[in-house]
Design an enzyme around this catalytic site. Structure first.
Site, PDB file in Angstrom:
ATOM      1  N   ASP A 101      70.697  56.158  89.801  1.00 31.43           N
ATOM      2  CA  ASP A 101      69.602  56.547  89.242  1.00 31.43           C
ATOM      3  C   ASP A 101      68.402  56.833  89.955  1.00 31.43           C
ATOM      4  OD1 ASP A 101      71.000  56.124  86.556  1.00 31.43           O
ATOM      5  OD2 ASP A 101      70.172  53.880  86.718  1.00 31.43           O
TER       6      ASP A 101
ATOM      7  N   LYS B  85      69.568  61.580  92.461  1.00 33.08           N
ATOM      8  CA  LYS B  85      70.313  62.517  92.900  1.00 33.08           C
ATOM      9  C   LYS B  85      70.631  64.043  92.302  1.00 33.08           C
ATOM     10  CE  LYS B  85      73.644  59.138  92.565  1.00 33.08           C
ATOM     11  NZ  LYS B  85      72.744  58.244  91.909  1.00 33.08           N
TER      12      LYS B  85
ATOM     13  N   GLY C 253      74.718  59.902  84.811  1.00 31.69           N
ATOM     14  CA  GLY C 253      73.857  60.789  83.886  1.00 31.69           C
ATOM     15  C   GLY C 253      72.746  61.401  84.955  1.00 31.69           C
ATOM     16  N   HIS C 254      73.007  62.737  85.450  1.00 30.88           N
ATOM     17  CA  HIS C 254      72.158  63.375  86.380  1.00 30.88           C
ATOM     18  C   HIS C 254      71.120  64.192  85.513  1.00 30.88           C
ATOM     19  CE1 HIS C 254      75.185  62.370  89.706  1.00 30.88           C
ATOM     20  NE2 HIS C 254      74.477  61.396  89.405  1.00 30.88           N
TER      21      HIS C 254
ATOM     22  N   GLN D 192      76.234  57.373  90.858  1.00 33.86           N
ATOM     23  CA  GLN D 192      75.888  55.968  91.094  1.00 33.86           C
ATOM     24  C   GLN D 192      75.402  55.590  92.479  1.00 33.86           C
ATOM     25  OE1 GLN D 192      79.604  55.928  89.602  1.00 33.86           O
ATOM     26  NE2 GLN D 192      78.695  56.304  87.804  1.00 33.86           N
TER      27      GLN D 192
HETATM   28  P1  IMP Z   1      80.641  50.823  84.602  1.00 36.09           P
HETATM   29  O1  IMP Z   1      80.695  51.889  85.924  1.00 36.09           O
HETATM   30  O2  IMP Z   1      80.132  51.421  83.459  1.00 36.09           O
HETATM   31  O3  IMP Z   1      81.875  50.271  84.604  1.00 36.09           O
HETATM   32  O4  IMP Z   1      79.539  49.844  84.779  1.00 36.09           O
HETATM   33  C1  IMP Z   1      79.472  48.956  85.858  1.00 36.09           C
HETATM   34  C2  IMP Z   1      78.000  48.852  86.435  1.00 36.09           C
HETATM   35  O5  IMP Z   1      77.510  49.886  86.873  1.00 36.09           O
HETATM   36  C3  IMP Z   1      77.167  48.373  85.109  1.00 36.09           C
HETATM   37  O6  IMP Z   1      76.047  47.596  85.727  1.00 36.09           O
HETATM   38  C4  IMP Z   1      76.434  49.867  84.744  1.00 36.09           C
HETATM   39  O7  IMP Z   1      75.177  49.559  84.466  1.00 36.09           O
HETATM   40  C5  IMP Z   1      76.201  50.354  86.276  1.00 36.09           C
HETATM   41  N1  IMP Z   1      76.194  51.655  86.306  1.00 36.09           N
HETATM   42  C6  IMP Z   1      77.332  52.748  86.097  1.00 36.09           C
HETATM   43  N2  IMP Z   1      77.007  53.947  86.091  1.00 36.09           N
HETATM   44  C7  IMP Z   1      75.630  54.197  86.603  1.00 36.09           C
HETATM   45  C8  IMP Z   1      74.768  54.969  86.903  1.00 36.09           C
HETATM   46  O8  IMP Z   1      75.104  56.103  86.931  1.00 36.09           O
HETATM   47  N3  IMP Z   1      73.539  54.504  87.072  1.00 36.09           N
HETATM   48  C9  IMP Z   1      73.205  53.104  87.258  1.00 36.09           C
HETATM   49  N4  IMP Z   1      74.011  52.628  86.993  1.00 36.09           N
HETATM   50  C10 IMP Z   1      75.309  52.539  86.698  1.00 36.09           C
END
Ligand code: IMP
Length: 433
Positions: free
Chosen positions: A14, A17, A41-42, A223
């Site tokens: 977040d 990017k 989510g971009h 991420q």
């Molecule tokens: P998952 O990717 O859904 O398995 O989540 C694993 C961890 O990564 C959790 O703490 C999510 O909140 C975090 N996470 C996954 N995608 C994002 C992102 O795009 N931005 C920030 N945190 C993320």
């Protein structure tokens, strides 16, 4: 002239990017997402409108660009289909501009069921996005996964389900979930298979050809580095690697072809979900930053946790990614905060350390050591160059550069595409030469 650039989140995701990819895509011919899925989510803002993308690379808004969902991704067909429909309503033409690597893996509904189930039964909650990302990568590693090339083949998909569904259903039934009905799944997926069939390509060849032709290629991370499965704050991470090191493996191009890496960071820190966060704050400043920075998830809507900038964490990210330059995002959000803090080391059991302990419980016991700086009050709507920033604003930026040994090339001063200070000399020296 350098023609391959990676855009990488330097923190826990977040970082903004999407905005930087959108901006830098203006000079790009091919934009590649290389890992993750619609857990990302971009957000991009231009012409007074806000757009949120979860799977499609942010470069899609440049109408002459090609965009690839590379082999390291896990793709939910329903989510991709919806995103394509959304782009269609915006009159963004994706025909012959959006490609899917044949080796990318597929997220099916039962992966989402299992994601929720694993979160429910494990004692230590990760706080996943429930998008099925972990279970889809688990199937990939367990050699039970489904590649896009197989998914779009009617007979291939059926054969996969014949072999794999009995196993999945046994698992679901053992937790008292209804089994997946093969005929229903085939019926639901049919329109997606038809829609994606002509988009499937050998991703490795597509990228390599573009590079060899001298086209400009941007790799868009999703991420952030601290959510890396290997080098992040395990187990509170995602199931892929958002680092620059992951690009060759996740796209099928040679490591030496990644020429420059831009690190994207907020001028404070956020994270969503569980896990250690040494510089986290819970006071009025946290609330001020959360509200002003709209720090709520694009994918899940969850309130993001807020903290001061963490130099120990950033140095970890610098080492892993080899950043050539930084883009500082959300700079405007700190306007009005009286005193700023930078965490320059951790205290652990009476000792000062400057690394991220691998053991999560040890990391949770780390106390931040802060350096305090004067806040800044610039009217950033009127500032369009680094020179025009106030001294306290410049001092904050310089301190980040000195402590990380990475120059700052861009400073984002608002959500819109145009709200950015570009330091042309630094950009030329670090990202273009
Ligand atoms: P998952 O990717 O859904 O398995 O989540 C694993 C961890 O990564 C959790 O703490 C999510 O909140 C975090 N996470 C996954 N995608 C994002 C992102 O795009 N931005 C920030 N945190 C993320």
């Amino acid at each position: 002239m350098v023609n391959t650039l990676a855009i990488i989140g330097a923190q826990w995701g977040d970082e903004g990017k999407g905005k930087m990819t959108d901006l830098l895509s203006q000079d790009a011919d091919l934009i590649v997402r290389f890992q993750g899925g619609n857990n990302a989510g971009h957000t991009i803002k231009f012409n007074g409108k806000t757009f949120a993308l979860h799977l499609v690379p942010s470069g899609i808004f440049k109408d002459t660009s090609s965009n690839l969902l590379a082999s390291g991704m896990v793709i939910d067909p329903e989510a991709l289909y919806q995103e394509l429909k959304m782009l269609e309503t915006m009159h963004i033409d994706t025909e012959a501009r959006l490609w899917i690597a044949s080796r990318a893996h597929v997220v099916l509904d039962f992966h989402k069921t299992l994601d929720a189930l694993y979160e429910d039964i494990r004692s230590e909650k990760i706080g996943t996005t429930h998008k099925g990302i972990g279970p889809a990568y688990t199937d990939k590693a367990a050699r039970l996964g489904l590649k896009m090339a197989t998914f779009v083949s009617k007979t291939g998909f059926k054969t996969y389900l014949d072999k794999h569904l009995p196993f999945v259903n046994k698992l679901l039934e053992s937790y008292h979930y209804a089994p997946v009905k093969q005929a229903d799944l085939i019926k639901k997926m049919a329109p997606y298979q038809a829609a994606f069939k002509t988009m499937i390509v050998d991703g490795s060849k597509l990228i390599d050809t573009a590079i060899e032709m001298g086209q400009n290629v941007v790799f868009e991370g999703a991420q952030g580095t601290m959510l890396c499965l290997d080098h992040g704050t395990y187990p509170f991470v995602t199931s892929s690697s958002p680092s620059a090191a992951a690009i060759p493996l996740n796209t099928g191009i040679a490591p030496k072809k990644i020429r420059r890496v831009l690190g994207i960071l907020k001028v404070y820190t956020t994270r969503v979900g569980g896990g250690a966060f040494p510089t986290e704050i819970h006071d009025d400043t946290a609330e001020f930053i959360r509200t002003k920075g709209h720090e709520f998830g694009t994918t899940t809507g969850r309130a993001r946790r807020i903290g001061w900038l963490d130099i120990v964490q950033l140095r970890h990210a610098v080492r892993l990614n080899g950043f050539d330059a930084f883009a500082l995002m959300l700079f405007d959000v700190l306007v009005g905060v009286d005193t700023l803090k930078l965490c320059t080391a951790y205290k652990l059991d009476g000792k000062t350390i400057d690394i991220i302990p691998a053991d999560h419980e040890t990391l949770s016991r780390c106390e931040p050591v802060y350096e305090t700086l004067e806040g800044f009050d610039d009217d950033l709507d009127k500032v369009d160059s680094y020179k025009a920033l106030s001294n306290p604003a410049k001092t904050y930026i310089k301190r980040i550069e000195t402590l990380t040994n990475v120059p700052v090339a861009y400073i984002s001063t608002g959500p819109d595409r145009t709200a950015i200070i570009k330091r042309d000399e630094i950009i030329a020296k670090t990202l273009k030469e």
